[in-house]
Write a protein that holds these residues in place. Structure first.
Motif, PDB file in Angstrom:
ATOM      1  N   THR A  39      40.000  33.955  48.755  1.00 42.28           N
ATOM      2  CA  THR A  39      40.474  35.350  48.802  1.00 42.28           C
ATOM      3  C   THR A  39      39.362  36.363  48.550  1.00 42.28           C
ATOM      4  O   THR A  39      39.642  37.531  48.285  1.00 42.28           O
ATOM      5  CB  THR A  39      41.614  35.561  47.790  1.00 42.28           C
ATOM      6  OG1 THR A  39      41.108  35.228  46.477  1.00 42.28           O
ATOM      7  CG2 THR A  39      42.803  34.714  48.112  1.00 42.28           C
ATOM      8  N   LYS A  68      41.851  39.705  53.225  1.00 45.86           N
ATOM      9  CA  LYS A  68      42.721  39.492  54.398  1.00 45.86           C
ATOM     10  C   LYS A  68      43.286  38.078  54.422  1.00 45.86           C
ATOM     11  O   LYS A  68      44.306  37.822  55.061  1.00 45.86           O
ATOM     12  CB  LYS A  68      41.935  39.753  55.689  1.00 45.86           C
ATOM     13  CG  LYS A  68      41.697  41.229  55.954  1.00 45.86           C
ATOM     14  CD  LYS A  68      41.366  41.440  57.430  1.00 45.86           C
ATOM     15  CE  LYS A  68      40.436  42.616  57.648  1.00 45.86           C
ATOM     16  NZ  LYS A  68      39.029  42.370  57.279  1.00 45.86           N
ATOM     17  N   TYR A 111      44.821  36.775  52.220  1.00 47.17           N
ATOM     18  CA  TYR A 111      46.152  36.807  51.599  1.00 47.17           C
ATOM     19  C   TYR A 111      47.262  36.890  52.656  1.00 47.17           C
ATOM     20  O   TYR A 111      48.422  36.663  52.342  1.00 47.17           O
ATOM     21  CB  TYR A 111      46.272  37.969  50.612  1.00 47.17           C
ATOM     22  CG  TYR A 111      45.773  37.637  49.220  1.00 47.17           C
ATOM     23  CD1 TYR A 111      46.426  36.694  48.440  1.00 47.17           C
ATOM     24  CD2 TYR A 111      44.656  38.270  48.686  1.00 47.17           C
ATOM     25  CE1 TYR A 111      45.978  36.384  47.157  1.00 47.17           C
ATOM     26  CE2 TYR A 111      44.197  37.968  47.404  1.00 47.17           C
ATOM     27  CZ  TYR A 111      44.862  37.035  46.644  1.00 47.17           C
ATOM     28  OH  TYR A 111      44.433  36.721  45.383  1.00 47.17           O
ATOM     29  N   ALA A 112      46.892  37.202  53.901  1.00 44.39           N
ATOM     30  CA  ALA A 112      47.899  37.203  54.971  1.00 44.39           C
ATOM     31  C   ALA A 112      48.555  35.821  55.071  1.00 44.39           C
ATOM     32  O   ALA A 112      49.700  35.692  55.530  1.00 44.39           O
ATOM     33  CB  ALA A 112      47.255  37.580  56.295  1.00 44.39           C
ATOM     34  N   ASN A 113      47.851  34.802  54.597  1.00 46.54           N
ATOM     35  CA  ASN A 113      48.418  33.442  54.642  1.00 46.54           C
ATOM     36  C   ASN A 113      49.527  33.211  53.613  1.00 46.54           C
ATOM     37  O   ASN A 113      50.092  32.125  53.539  1.00 46.54           O
ATOM     38  CB  ASN A 113      47.297  32.407  54.459  1.00 46.54           C
ATOM     39  CG  ASN A 113      46.340  32.445  55.634  1.00 46.54           C
ATOM     40  OD1 ASN A 113      46.719  32.139  56.754  1.00 46.54           O
ATOM     41  ND2 ASN A 113      45.105  32.864  55.387  1.00 46.54           N
ATOM     42  N   LYS A 130      52.200  34.877  53.901  1.00 45.03           N
ATOM     43  CA  LYS A 130      53.419  35.204  54.661  1.00 45.03           C
ATOM     44  C   LYS A 130      54.387  34.037  54.737  1.00 45.03           C
ATOM     45  O   LYS A 130      53.982  32.911  55.010  1.00 45.03           O
ATOM     46  CB  LYS A 130      53.036  35.625  56.086  1.00 45.03           C
ATOM     47  CG  LYS A 130      52.696  37.083  56.179  1.00 45.03           C
ATOM     48  CD  LYS A 130      52.367  37.481  57.608  1.00 45.03           C
ATOM     49  CE  LYS A 130      51.642  38.816  57.599  1.00 45.03           C
ATOM     50  NZ  LYS A 130      50.826  39.035  58.774  1.00 45.03           N
ATOM     51  N   GLN A 177      48.754  42.434  46.842  1.00 44.54           N
ATOM     52  CA  GLN A 177      48.662  41.549  48.024  1.00 44.54           C
ATOM     53  C   GLN A 177      50.023  40.907  48.334  1.00 44.54           C
ATOM     54  O   GLN A 177      50.408  40.764  49.489  1.00 44.54           O
ATOM     55  CB  GLN A 177      47.617  40.451  47.799  1.00 44.54           C
ATOM     56  CG  GLN A 177      46.213  40.963  47.542  1.00 44.54           C
ATOM     57  CD  GLN A 177      45.651  41.785  48.692  1.00 44.54           C
ATOM     58  OE1 GLN A 177      46.106  41.660  49.839  1.00 44.54           O
ATOM     59  NE2 GLN A 177      44.684  42.635  48.400  1.00 44.54           N
ATOM     60  N   LYS A 192      52.150  43.384  50.033  1.00 42.65           N
ATOM     61  CA  LYS A 192      51.743  43.619  51.416  1.00 42.65           C
ATOM     62  C   LYS A 192      52.201  42.490  52.338  1.00 42.65           C
ATOM     63  O   LYS A 192      52.684  42.733  53.442  1.00 42.65           O
ATOM     64  CB  LYS A 192      50.206  43.686  51.419  1.00 42.65           C
ATOM     65  CG  LYS A 192      49.583  44.250  52.649  1.00 42.65           C
ATOM     66  CD  LYS A 192      48.146  44.653  52.289  1.00 42.65           C
ATOM     67  CE  LYS A 192      47.325  44.962  53.506  1.00 42.65           C
ATOM     68  NZ  LYS A 192      45.908  45.078  53.133  1.00 42.65           N
ATOM     69  N   TYR A 193      52.056  41.240  51.881  1.00 43.54           N
ATOM     70  CA  TYR A 193      52.224  40.123  52.813  1.00 43.54           C
ATOM     71  C   TYR A 193      53.495  39.289  52.623  1.00 43.54           C
ATOM     72  O   TYR A 193      53.928  38.619  53.550  1.00 43.54           O
ATOM     73  CB  TYR A 193      51.010  39.189  52.737  1.00 43.54           C
ATOM     74  CG  TYR A 193      49.748  39.834  53.239  1.00 43.54           C
ATOM     75  CD1 TYR A 193      49.613  40.178  54.591  1.00 43.54           C
ATOM     76  CD2 TYR A 193      48.683  40.113  52.383  1.00 43.54           C
ATOM     77  CE1 TYR A 193      48.449  40.776  55.062  1.00 43.54           C
ATOM     78  CE2 TYR A 193      47.518  40.704  52.853  1.00 43.54           C
ATOM     79  CZ  TYR A 193      47.412  41.036  54.194  1.00 43.54           C
ATOM     80  OH  TYR A 193      46.270  41.617  54.661  1.00 43.54           O
ATOM     81  N   SER A 194      54.035  39.272  51.403  1.00 51.33           N
ATOM     82  CA  SER A 194      55.183  38.370  51.220  1.00 51.33           C
ATOM     83  C   SER A 194      56.154  38.902  50.163  1.00 51.33           C
ATOM     84  O   SER A 194      56.446  38.228  49.167  1.00 51.33           O
ATOM     85  CB  SER A 194      54.664  36.970  50.845  1.00 51.33           C
ATOM     86  OG  SER A 194      55.663  36.008  51.101  1.00 51.33           O
TER      87      SER A 194
END
Ligand code: NAI
Length: 315
Positions: A62, A66, A68-70, A72, A108, A111-113
């Motif tokens: 990390t 970005k 951290y998009a994983n 999701k 994060q 934002k993503y999850s």
């Protein structure tokens, strides 16, 4: 199903291994140090043929946020990122640094999850649950802090040892903050329904209560293994499994108290350890306990330390 673990240190990697063996979901591991999460994920994956777990493990660094998009699509996110105690330190010594890390991690997640259930492990966990909630804006009943699950496991272990009975038959739990003021709750404790107070002397009970309170410190300060991570990772895995498989397990954990529960427990808008039912939506029920005068005194001590530390997370 998908489980994410943020922080691939001793606790994070160990919980990944326990959960992989359970084979209940794919596992994504995240760490800020390059190569750590990736290496641990591969190492655990390579054990799969023996136990036949089909779940897939992946690691992400990390340093590039970005990645951290994983997160999701995670059903559960376990947060173990941050500093751990060194000998001589209390959990509260970690506060300021770890609150900063929770602010980053919480943003994060938001934002993503944002629909995941969060398990806060980083210490002091009650305060980190609070900091994560503030940073992520996730509804508080979807955030659960580790404390009681581990502390009760230690309490049950010591009681079973003193009584020379199977640990499976010892029903006992610890409530309050996951700190030196935690409350091993002897009055609701039994061996298959027989009250512990009928089976052990008051002196022995007090000795076990003390040992439970400093169970983490015993490992950290007396031995050469650093802070505990085996019992913690097992204790986390049962919380995660209860969410992933909607098991409705009743486990003491840090939960957010408002309304009638806040009235019963005399603390509001804080995360603190109480018995809860855990399912796919996180905290599905909070159980209100009845306190004797002596219990109430112990409980309020724990409440005061959690309240004091939450102020730091408010700044
Ligand atoms: P560790 O030092 O082995 O692992 C921490 C990991 O977090 C490291 O790999 C580090 O690189 C990573 N990290 C640090 N900052 C990060 C960031 N901003 N983003 C992503 N990763 C980051 O520590 P260990 O033993 O795994 O403990 C982790 C935490 O869990 C500690 O705060 C410890 O006190 C706590 N803990 C809590 C328990 C509880 O009952 N609530 C029980 C046991 C540990």
């Amino acid at each position: 199903k998908k489980i994410s673990i943020i922080g691939a240190g001793a606790v994070g990697a160990s919980v990944a291994q326990v959960l992989a063996i359970k084979n209940i979901a794919d596992i994504s591991i995240f760490d800020i140090v390059e190569g750590v999460a990736e290496g641990k994920a591969l190492d655990i994956q390579e054990g799969a043929p023996h136990f036949g777990f089909d779940c897939k493990l992946q690691g992400f660094c990390t340093q590039d946020p970005k990645e951290y998009a994983n997160l999701k699509g995670s059903d559960v996110i376990v947060v173990t990122a941050g500093l751990a105690r060194r000998p001589g330190m209390s959990r509260d010594d970690l506060l300021v640094k770890n609150i900063g890390i929770m602010k980053d991690v919480g943003e994060q997640i938001k934002k993503y999850s944002p629909d995941s259930i969060i398990v806060a492990v980083t210490n002091p966990a009650d305060i980190m649950a609070y900091a994560l909630q503030k940073a992520s804006g996730i509804s508080p009943e979807r955030i659960i802090g580790l404390g009681g699950s581990l502390d009760s496991s230690r309490f049950r272990t010591f009681l079973a040892e003193a009584l020379n009975v199977s640990v499976r038959d010892v029903n006992a739990f610890v409530i309050g903050g996951h700190g030196d003021d935690m409350v091993p709750f002897i009055h609701y404790s039994s061996v298959s329904g027989i009250p512990i107070s009928d089976l052990l002397s008051e002196e022995k009970i007090q000795e076990i209560i003390k040992r439970t309170r400093f169970g983490g410190g015993e490992i950290l300060n007396l031995y050469k293994t650093g802070t505990a991570f085996y019992a913690p990772s097992i204790s986390i895995s049962v919380m995660v499994e209860s969410v992933v498989n909607d098991q409705h397990r009743v486990i003491p954990c840090a939960a957010y108290l408002t309304g009638k529960h806040a009235e019963n427990y005399k603390v509001s808008n804080a995360f603190i350890g109480v018995p809860i039912k855990i399912g796919k939506n996180g905290v599905e029920e909070i159980y209100d306990l009845k306190f004797s005068e002596a219990d109430a005194k112990e409980w309020m001590k724990s409440v005061e330390s959690v309240k004091k530390n939450n102020k730091l997370a408010d700044d």
